[in-house]
Structures are given as C-alpha cells and as structure tokens.
Design a protein around this motif. Structure first.
Motif, PDB file in Angstrom:
ATOM      1  N   THR A 293      12.915  29.930  -0.528  1.00  0.00           N
ATOM      2  CA  THR A 293      13.244  28.506  -0.461  1.00  0.00           C
ATOM      3  C   THR A 293      12.493  27.810   0.663  1.00  0.00           C
ATOM      4  OG1 THR A 293      15.468  28.958  -1.332  1.00  0.00           O
ATOM      5  CG2 THR A 293      15.157  26.878  -0.160  1.00  0.00           C
ATOM      6  N   VAL A 294      12.124  26.563   0.405  1.00  0.00           N
ATOM      7  CA  VAL A 294      11.574  25.680   1.426  1.00  0.00           C
ATOM      8  C   VAL A 294      12.573  24.542   1.617  1.00  0.00           C
ATOM      9  CG1 VAL A 294       9.670  24.170   2.107  1.00  0.00           C
ATOM     10  CG2 VAL A 294       9.205  26.251   0.778  1.00  0.00           C
ATOM     11  N   VAL A 295      12.955  24.276   2.868  1.00  0.00           N
ATOM     12  CA  VAL A 295      13.965  23.267   3.176  1.00  0.00           C
ATOM     13  C   VAL A 295      13.291  22.040   3.777  1.00  0.00           C
ATOM     14  CG1 VAL A 295      16.050  22.779   4.505  1.00  0.00           C
ATOM     15  CG2 VAL A 295      15.658  25.086   3.584  1.00  0.00           C
ATOM     16  N   ALA A 296      13.700  20.875   3.309  1.00  0.00           N
ATOM     17  CA  ALA A 296      13.088  19.628   3.784  1.00  0.00           C
ATOM     18  C   ALA A 296      14.170  18.595   4.063  1.00  0.00           C
ATOM     19  CB  ALA A 296      12.125  19.085   2.736  1.00  0.00           C
ATOM     20  N   THR A 312      21.322  19.469  19.746  1.00  0.00           N
ATOM     21  CA  THR A 312      21.234  20.611  20.664  1.00  0.00           C
ATOM     22  C   THR A 312      20.648  21.837  19.965  1.00  0.00           C
ATOM     23  OG1 THR A 312      23.497  21.275  20.109  1.00  0.00           O
ATOM     24  CG2 THR A 312      23.206  19.823  22.007  1.00  0.00           C
ATOM     25  N   ILE A 313      20.212  21.683  18.707  1.00  0.00           N
ATOM     26  CA  ILE A 313      19.597  22.783  17.960  1.00  0.00           C
ATOM     27  C   ILE A 313      18.268  22.311  17.399  1.00  0.00           C
ATOM     28  CG2 ILE A 313      21.785  23.876  17.314  1.00  0.00           C
ATOM     29  CD1 ILE A 313      21.449  22.534  14.542  1.00  0.00           C
ATOM     30  N   ASP A 314      17.430  23.261  17.005  1.00  0.00           N
ATOM     31  CA  ASP A 314      16.158  22.902  16.403  1.00  0.00           C
ATOM     32  C   ASP A 314      15.988  23.506  15.016  1.00  0.00           C
ATOM     33  OD1 ASP A 314      15.851  25.529  17.053  1.00  0.00           O
ATOM     34  OD2 ASP A 314      14.194  25.242  18.455  1.00  0.00           O
ATOM     35  N   THR A 315      17.079  23.973  14.428  1.00  0.00           N
ATOM     36  CA  THR A 315      17.058  24.475  13.057  1.00  0.00           C
ATOM     37  C   THR A 315      18.289  23.944  12.336  1.00  0.00           C
ATOM     38  OG1 THR A 315      16.769  26.470  11.704  1.00  0.00           O
ATOM     39  CG2 THR A 315      18.358  26.602  13.500  1.00  0.00           C
ATOM     40  N   PHE A 316      18.184  23.760  11.008  1.00  0.00           N
ATOM     41  CA  PHE A 316      19.247  23.083  10.267  1.00  0.00           C
ATOM     42  C   PHE A 316      19.719  23.862   9.039  1.00  0.00           C
ATOM     43  CE2 PHE A 316      16.580  20.035  12.424  1.00  0.00           C
ATOM     44  CZ  PHE A 316      17.487  19.237  13.096  1.00  0.00           C
ATOM     45  N   ALA A 317      18.844  24.647   8.444  1.00  0.00           N
ATOM     46  CA  ALA A 317      19.209  25.384   7.234  1.00  0.00           C
ATOM     47  C   ALA A 317      20.291  26.413   7.563  1.00  0.00           C
ATOM     48  CB  ALA A 317      17.977  26.075   6.650  1.00  0.00           C
ATOM     49  N   ILE A 318      21.320  26.469   6.743  1.00  0.00           N
ATOM     50  CA  ILE A 318      22.456  27.349   7.014  1.00  0.00           C
ATOM     51  C   ILE A 318      22.038  28.819   7.146  1.00  0.00           C
ATOM     52  CG2 ILE A 318      24.624  28.234   6.054  1.00  0.00           C
ATOM     53  CD1 ILE A 318      25.120  25.378   4.992  1.00  0.00           C
ATOM     54  N   LEU A 328      13.989  30.776   6.475  1.00  0.00           N
ATOM     55  CA  LEU A 328      13.435  29.777   5.575  1.00  0.00           C
ATOM     56  C   LEU A 328      12.633  28.748   6.359  1.00  0.00           C
ATOM     57  CD1 LEU A 328      16.543  29.052   3.289  1.00  0.00           C
ATOM     58  CD2 LEU A 328      14.716  30.724   2.939  1.00  0.00           C
ATOM     59  N   PRO A 329      11.465  28.350   5.853  1.00  0.00           N
ATOM     60  CA  PRO A 329      10.717  27.274   6.523  1.00  0.00           C
ATOM     61  C   PRO A 329      11.453  25.952   6.392  1.00  0.00           C
ATOM     62  CG  PRO A 329       9.679  27.864   4.439  1.00  0.00           C
ATOM     63  CD  PRO A 329      10.767  28.865   4.669  1.00  0.00           C
ATOM     64  N   GLU A 330      11.445  25.162   7.459  1.00  0.00           N
ATOM     65  CA  GLU A 330      12.096  23.859   7.472  1.00  0.00           C
ATOM     66  C   GLU A 330      11.071  22.789   7.825  1.00  0.00           C
ATOM     67  OE1 GLU A 330      16.018  23.664   9.429  1.00  0.00           O
ATOM     68  OE2 GLU A 330      15.729  25.778   9.908  1.00  0.00           O
ATOM     69  N   LEU A 331      11.012  21.765   6.995  1.00  0.00           N
ATOM     70  CA  LEU A 331      10.105  20.642   7.223  1.00  0.00           C
ATOM     71  C   LEU A 331      10.950  19.389   7.403  1.00  0.00           C
ATOM     72  CD1 LEU A 331       7.446  21.519   4.508  1.00  0.00           C
ATOM     73  CD2 LEU A 331       7.264  21.895   6.974  1.00  0.00           C
ATOM     74  N   ILE A 332      11.051  18.929   8.640  1.00  0.00           N
ATOM     75  CA  ILE A 332      11.959  17.836   8.972  1.00  0.00           C
ATOM     76  C   ILE A 332      11.159  16.595   9.377  1.00  0.00           C
ATOM     77  CG2 ILE A 332      13.909  17.137  10.412  1.00  0.00           C
ATOM     78  CD1 ILE A 332      14.487  19.515   8.538  1.00  0.00           C
ATOM     79  N   GLN A 333      11.573  15.463   8.844  1.00  0.00           N
ATOM     80  CA  GLN A 333      11.032  14.141   9.165  1.00  0.00           C
ATOM     81  C   GLN A 333       9.514  14.078   8.979  1.00  0.00           C
ATOM     82  OE1 GLN A 333      13.475  12.161   9.330  1.00  0.00           O
ATOM     83  NE2 GLN A 333      12.522  10.221   9.862  1.00  0.00           N
ATOM     84  N   ASP A 334       8.729  13.871  10.037  1.00  0.00           N
ATOM     85  CA  ASP A 334       7.282  13.692   9.886  1.00  0.00           C
ATOM     86  C   ASP A 334       6.582  14.943   9.369  1.00  0.00           C
ATOM     87  OD1 ASP A 334       7.594  11.127  10.817  1.00  0.00           O
ATOM     88  OD2 ASP A 334       7.000  11.587  12.878  1.00  0.00           O
ATOM     89  N   CYS A 336       7.685  16.702   7.005  1.00  0.00           N
ATOM     90  CA  CYS A 336       7.955  16.782   5.568  1.00  0.00           C
ATOM     91  C   CYS A 336       6.950  15.925   4.806  1.00  0.00           C
ATOM     92  CB  CYS A 336       9.378  16.322   5.275  1.00  0.00           C
ATOM     93  SG  CYS A 336       9.785  16.395   3.518  1.00  0.00           S
ATOM     94  N   THR A 337       5.850  16.542   4.407  1.00  0.00           N
ATOM     95  CA  THR A 337       4.813  15.887   3.610  1.00  0.00           C
ATOM     96  C   THR A 337       4.536  16.741   2.386  1.00  0.00           C
ATOM     97  OG1 THR A 337       2.986  17.045   4.690  1.00  0.00           O
ATOM     98  CG2 THR A 337       3.751  14.979   5.717  1.00  0.00           C
ATOM     99  N   ALA A 338       3.927  16.142   1.383  1.00  0.00           N
ATOM    100  CA  ALA A 338       3.581  16.892   0.169  1.00  0.00           C
ATOM    101  C   ALA A 338       2.666  18.059   0.494  1.00  0.00           C
ATOM    102  CB  ALA A 338       2.929  15.953  -0.842  1.00  0.00           C
ATOM    103  N   ASP A 339       1.706  17.834   1.379  1.00  0.00           N
ATOM    104  CA  ASP A 339       0.769  18.902   1.746  1.00  0.00           C
ATOM    105  C   ASP A 339       1.490  20.072   2.413  1.00  0.00           C
ATOM    106  OD1 ASP A 339      -1.435  17.592   0.737  1.00  0.00           O
ATOM    107  OD2 ASP A 339      -1.994  16.684   2.658  1.00  0.00           O
ATOM    108  N   ASN A 340       2.406  19.772   3.314  1.00  0.00           N
ATOM    109  CA  ASN A 340       3.131  20.845   4.008  1.00  0.00           C
ATOM    110  C   ASN A 340       4.086  21.576   3.069  1.00  0.00           C
ATOM    111  OD1 ASN A 340       1.824  20.306   6.398  1.00  0.00           O
ATOM    112  ND2 ASN A 340       3.493  19.117   7.286  1.00  0.00           N
ATOM    113  N   LEU A 341       4.735  20.836   2.184  1.00  0.00           N
ATOM    114  CA  LEU A 341       5.593  21.478   1.185  1.00  0.00           C
ATOM    115  C   LEU A 341       4.779  22.418   0.304  1.00  0.00           C
ATOM    116  CD1 LEU A 341       7.698  18.362   0.147  1.00  0.00           C
ATOM    117  CD2 LEU A 341       8.583  20.358   1.347  1.00  0.00           C
ATOM    118  N   PHE A 342       3.621  21.950  -0.140  1.00  0.00           N
ATOM    119  CA  PHE A 342       2.708  22.745  -0.960  1.00  0.00           C
ATOM    120  C   PHE A 342       2.297  24.024  -0.232  1.00  0.00           C
ATOM    121  CE2 PHE A 342      -1.954  23.445  -1.652  1.00  0.00           C
ATOM    122  CZ  PHE A 342      -1.869  24.050  -2.890  1.00  0.00           C
TER     123      PHE A 342
END
Length: 404
Positions: A293-296, A312-318, A328-334, A336-342
């Motif tokens: 899974t990729v989390v965005a 106070t944390i830098d990760t969000f996926a349970i 799991l890789p997490e792509l948050i805010q900036d 989170c782009t199509a290129d990074n998801l790809f």
C-alpha cells in the motif's frame, strides 16, 4: 452496598465508523443490561439496535478547519442542548464514540454534574496537541483505546483505560482470498490491478482524486496491462470522481482502465495487488487484508499550516504507528504528487513477483503479527470493560443509601 445497574445510556457517534462501533457495543451492552435504554446521536446501525437518535449523525461528520468553522455555531448549540437535556434528565452513563472535538467538551460538562463518562476511540493526543490530555482527564472517567500504543499517555495521567482491539481485526480473515474477491466483482483473475481509494469525504476527493488519476495514467504507460478499481463511498463521491476523470481524459485523450464500484471497499482491496489510499482507518484495513500500500494525504493549505505546528509525530499510517517502522510509504501534502505516487507503486511492483521480495515478506509478517494482536472480539471486550469498570466505579444505589 450494591452498585446500581445501568438503566439509561446516553451515547453520541460522529460518523459511519462510529456508528459501526456503537452498534456493536450497544448489542453487547444489551446482553449485560437488558432493561437499559439508549439515546443520543447515532446512525442507522445504532438505531437498528434500539438507540433513539435525537439529531442526524451526519451533522457531526465535519473535517478540516474551514468546514468546522462554518458549522461551529450550529455544533455548539447542539452540544449545549444535549448537555442541558442530559444534566436535567441524568442518564447513568454517557458514551462518546470518537468525534473528540464534540464529545470531549460534552463529556466535561456531564462529568462535572456527576454523570459517569466513557470515551470510545482515543483522540490522537499522542500525535498532536498533547496538552489536550489535561482536558480529557477532566472530561473522561474511562477511555477505551483501539491500539496498544495509545494506552501509555492515559496510564501516565492516571486515567482508567482498556485496549479493546479493533472490530475490523475481528471481521477480517487472516488471509484474504484475492481470487474469490475478484470473482465476486467479475474481474479477470490474472490482471495486475491497483485499488484507488482517494477518500470518502468531498474535501479528500477534491485534493487527492486528480493525483490518483494522473498516477493511473503514468502507470498505464509503464505497465500497459495494468488495471484499476476504485470503490466509491457514495453517489456524491462517484459523481465527483467521474468529473475529475473526465477532465483527465480530455487532457490525455485516452481512458485508463478504472472500474468504479459502489462501496465494497474491503472486497476491492482484497481483489487488488496494490493499494493507493487516503490516510485514515482504511490503512488499518489494508494492513489486515495484507496488500502492498501507498498512503497519501492532503488538506487545505491553511489547515495544514496550522496543524503541522501542533504535530508531535511524523508518521500517520496506522501500520507504521503500530510497528514503529516505515512499513508503508506515506506521501503527505506537498510530497503527494502523481509522480511520487507512481514511483512508490513502481517500487512495490519491482522487477519480480512482489510476494517473493524480502521487503514484502517482512512487511507481511508485521501485518500478520498486528492482525493477531488486535483480534480481541472488540465489541465484547468493550462491553466487558465497561461492565468491569462500572462494578468498581458506578453510582451506588440511592435506595440502598436511603434504607441505610
């Protein structure tokens, strides 16, 4: 002196996930307190269990700073009205299910008037705005946590708590059958497929949908045989996604093979080889179903600039929070782009069968361990926890006091 049996329970749930938890809890509490009545705010599942809903549950389903501010006057009035009603009529117990911004304030008012309060689903006090724990201590008599890592802060602040596990872990088989899921959705068994889940809220779909669709075009160019499935939470989200898809098709002049289905997100995830999803409870489902899974996630710029200062944390996926590892890789805010998801999906796919890669074997082993840990029969465990706690902390019978 005997402890008074629970006769009347006030209960408030804020959205669909809370409705599920509330319905399961009410079902088990009715076995322990067969004469108890339930009233408050609940969805269709809670109402089926006999809970009288005084307001539509959808009123509380608000996310993001700006939407909350727009509805704030109405929400404050609703909370004040409920507090006044229950202070006057004195239920034995109040149970707030999630919706902490609404429920904690309500619980504080009720507890101050001698009404026992339970909060089911820990607020993310361990993740952001940690000083909220002092307000929680004033508001909550008993905290029911879903995950083990949540208990530490309550124990440090002497707040009664139990970890009850998660109903999703109880419901999800240890091995989700991909072929069976595909057959139920009429999907070819041999197709390589990505499940797209850009969120169930309009704001999530608005910000994530276009990136997910652009990523699908990129993957299709690189893997011509790849297909996609996108479970839609409701008709409004499907309409929103179709409009985004139409704009992308007009731009590219082609159509990626995306199969939209009505709901059935769990089946869609089980049918997929890979998942790209909005951060949230669904990341737990991805872990339980055991798919790469990729989390965005994205929120409005104003909300993000405020919230990031409070984190106070830098990760969000349970799964990452449970394991304290970057499963799991997490792509948050900036990010989170199509290129990074790809790029992240390509990394999962790799040059060989994903299921044989060392990375996936390690991740799958962690997923299985936490699946087993969280499988506690949560509905029963939550009701047992309340019963046990009430037996030690419940209000003494006024009849017994009078007779004495």
């Amino acid at each position: 002196m005997p402890v008074k049996s629970i006769q009347r329970i006030a209960i408030v749930a804020g959205e669909a996930s809370g409705d599920i938890l509330g319905a399961g809890l009410i079902s088990e509490l009715k076995k322990k307190y067969p004469n108890a009545m339930f009233e408050g705010v609940g969805g269709p599942l809670m109402q089926e269990q006999g809970c009288a809903s005084l307001y539509p549950m959808e009123t509380l389903s608000v996310m993001g700073l700006v939407p909350i501010l727009k509805k704030l006057p109405g929400l404050l009035k609703m909370r004040a009205d409920l507090a006044r009603y229950w202070v006057d009529t004195k239920p034995d117990l109040f149970i707030g299910i999630d919706a902490p911004e609404f429920n904690i304030g309500l619980e504080q008012k009720l507890k101050a008037q001698g009404i026992k309060t339970v909060h089911y689903v820990s607020p993310s006090v361990w993740a952001w705005r940690p000083k909220r724990i002092y307000k929680i201590k004033k508001a909550v008599d008993l905290m029911l946590c879903l995950f083990p890592f949540e208990q530490d802060i309550y124990q440090r602040h002497a707040i009664d708590n139990f970890c009850v596990g998660h109903t999703l872990a109880d419901e999800t088989p240890m091995q989700s059958d991909k072929d069976e899921a595909r057959e139920s959705l009429n999907i070819t068994p041999m197709q390589q497929m990505v499940c797209l889940m850009p969120g169930s809220r309009a704001s999530e779909m608005k910000l994530l949908g276009p990136d997910f669709i652009e990523m699908a075009f990129l993957l299709k160019k690189f893997y011509p045989e790849i297909t996609f499935i996108a479970p839609m939470a409701n008709e409004k989200r499907e309409e929103q996604f179709r409009m985004q898809l139409a704009e992308a098709v007009e731009k590219h002049g082609s159509v990626p093979d995306i199969k939209l289905i009505d709901g059935q997100s769990r089946v869609a995830m089980a049918a997929a080889d890979y998942i790209v999803m909005a951060s949230g409870t669904a990341t737990l489902e991805a872990m339980l179903i055991k798919r790469p899974t990729v989390v965005a996630y994205k929120v409005g710029a104003l909300s993000y600039n405020i919230f990031k200062k409070l984190l106070t944390i830098d990760t969000f996926a349970i799964p990452n929070l449970l394991s304290k590892k970057d499963l799991l890789p997490e792509l948050i805010q900036d990010d989170c782009t199509a290129d990074n998801l790809f790029a992240e999906v390509r990394a999962w796919i790799g040059d060989h069968d994903n299921n044989r890669s060392q990375r996936w074997q390690e991740v799958e082993a962690e997923f299985t361990k936490w699946h087993q840990t969280l499988s506690k029969n949560a509905n029963v465990y939550a009701a047992d926890s309340i019963e046990h706690w009430w037996s030690e902390n419940g209000i003494r019978q006024t009849e017994a006091l009078t007779d004495g």
